[in-house]
Design a protein around this motif. Structure first.
Motif, PDB file in Angstrom:
ATOM      1  N   ILE A  77     -48.598-108.945 -24.567  1.00 46.78           N
ATOM      2  CA  ILE A  77     -48.161-110.029 -25.456  1.00 46.78           C
ATOM      3  C   ILE A  77     -46.958-110.706 -24.812  1.00 46.78           C
ATOM      4  O   ILE A  77     -45.957-110.055 -24.499  1.00 46.78           O
ATOM      5  N   TYR A  78     -47.075-112.006 -24.609  1.00 48.41           N
ATOM      6  CA  TYR A  78     -45.975-112.785 -24.064  1.00 48.41           C
ATOM      7  C   TYR A  78     -45.455-113.656 -25.191  1.00 48.41           C
ATOM      8  O   TYR A  78     -46.165-114.463 -25.762  1.00 48.41           O
ATOM      9  N   SER A  79     -44.206-113.486 -25.535  1.00 49.63           N
ATOM     10  CA  SER A  79     -43.598-114.245 -26.620  1.00 49.63           C
ATOM     11  C   SER A  79     -42.257-114.766 -26.126  1.00 49.63           C
ATOM     12  O   SER A  79     -41.308-113.992 -25.938  1.00 49.63           O
ATOM     13  N   GLY A  80     -42.191-116.062 -25.908  1.00 51.20           N
ATOM     14  CA  GLY A  80     -40.947-116.655 -25.401  1.00 51.20           C
ATOM     15  C   GLY A  80     -40.639-116.121 -24.025  1.00 51.20           C
ATOM     16  O   GLY A  80     -41.392-116.320 -23.073  1.00 51.20           O
ATOM     17  N   ASN A  81     -39.510-115.443 -23.858  1.00 50.01           N
ATOM     18  CA  ASN A  81     -39.110-114.871 -22.579  1.00 50.01           C
ATOM     19  C   ASN A  81     -39.403-113.386 -22.518  1.00 50.01           C
ATOM     20  O   ASN A  81     -38.986-112.716 -21.592  1.00 50.01           O
ATOM     21  N   GLU A  82     -40.108-112.866 -23.494  1.00 51.17           N
ATOM     22  CA  GLU A  82     -40.315-111.425 -23.575  1.00 51.17           C
ATOM     23  C   GLU A  82     -41.793-111.077 -23.418  1.00 51.17           C
ATOM     24  O   GLU A  82     -42.659-111.730 -23.985  1.00 51.17           O
ATOM     25  N   PHE A  83     -42.054-110.049 -22.612  1.00 52.74           N
ATOM     26  CA  PHE A  83     -43.422-109.554 -22.429  1.00 52.74           C
ATOM     27  C   PHE A  83     -43.471-108.109 -22.892  1.00 52.74           C
ATOM     28  O   PHE A  83     -42.645-107.292 -22.492  1.00 52.74           O
TER      29      PHE A  83
END
Length: 168
Positions: A19-25
């Motif tokens: 899951i890639y959300s914004g700058n976070e994976f």
């Protein structure tokens, strides 16, 4: 001489969801579940047979051979025979040559002394006999009637049945 050991675990592939959300994976691995294959049998060459699990189980077979193989058909046939040797057909796919008493003009006839059975098949090329197919069927039936009395095996079975033997 010093011996070094690599204590770092070897990389391995894991199924899961990334899951890639914004700058976070983030990665969530899938949980191990029960196998969907049971009764797995492998053979030389890469063939495999198994039964699927679930509400409607199925028998599955995969065959494998190299594209560069000299005789692909023979390799695949050998794997199929190996993987299915414990499966028995309800009736033979082909009748044994030893029981055949007539074989000519698209007509074959087999006699099984043990079962006291006569089996016959006829093939008609409809491209040649599209208008007179009925005459061709009649010709084949007449051929059976003429050829069977010439067969010693047929006469032996018929005489055994006439004399009260069952042939079984």
């Amino acid at each position: 001489m010093t011996q070094t050991t690599n204590t770092q675990p070897k990389p391995r592939k894991v199924r899961g969801t990334g899951i890639y959300s914004g700058n976070e994976f983030t990665f969530k691995p899938c949980e191990e579940g029960p196998s969907s294959q049971i009764n797995i049998k492998n053979c030389a060459g890469g063939g495999k047979r198994w039964t699927t699990t679930g509400s409607d189980p199925s028998k599955m077979i995969t065959l494998k051979c190299k594209e560069s193989s000299a005789d692909q058909y023979a390799e695949l046939a050998k794997q199929f025979e190996t993987l299915t040797k414990d499966l028995k057909p309800k009736k033979p796919l082909t009748l044994p040559e030893s029981l055949r008493v007539v074989s000519e003009s698209g007509l074959e006839c087999w006699i099984d002394e043990k079962k006291s059975e006569l089996t016959f098949t006829g093939k008609i090329d409809l491209s040649k006999h599209s208008r007179d197919w009925q005459a061709e069927v009649l010709r084949q039936v007449q051929l059976i009637v003429r050829r069977l009395p010439a067969s010693e095996r047929f006469n032996k079975v018929i005489n055994n049945i006439k004399n009260g033997g069952t042939g079984k």
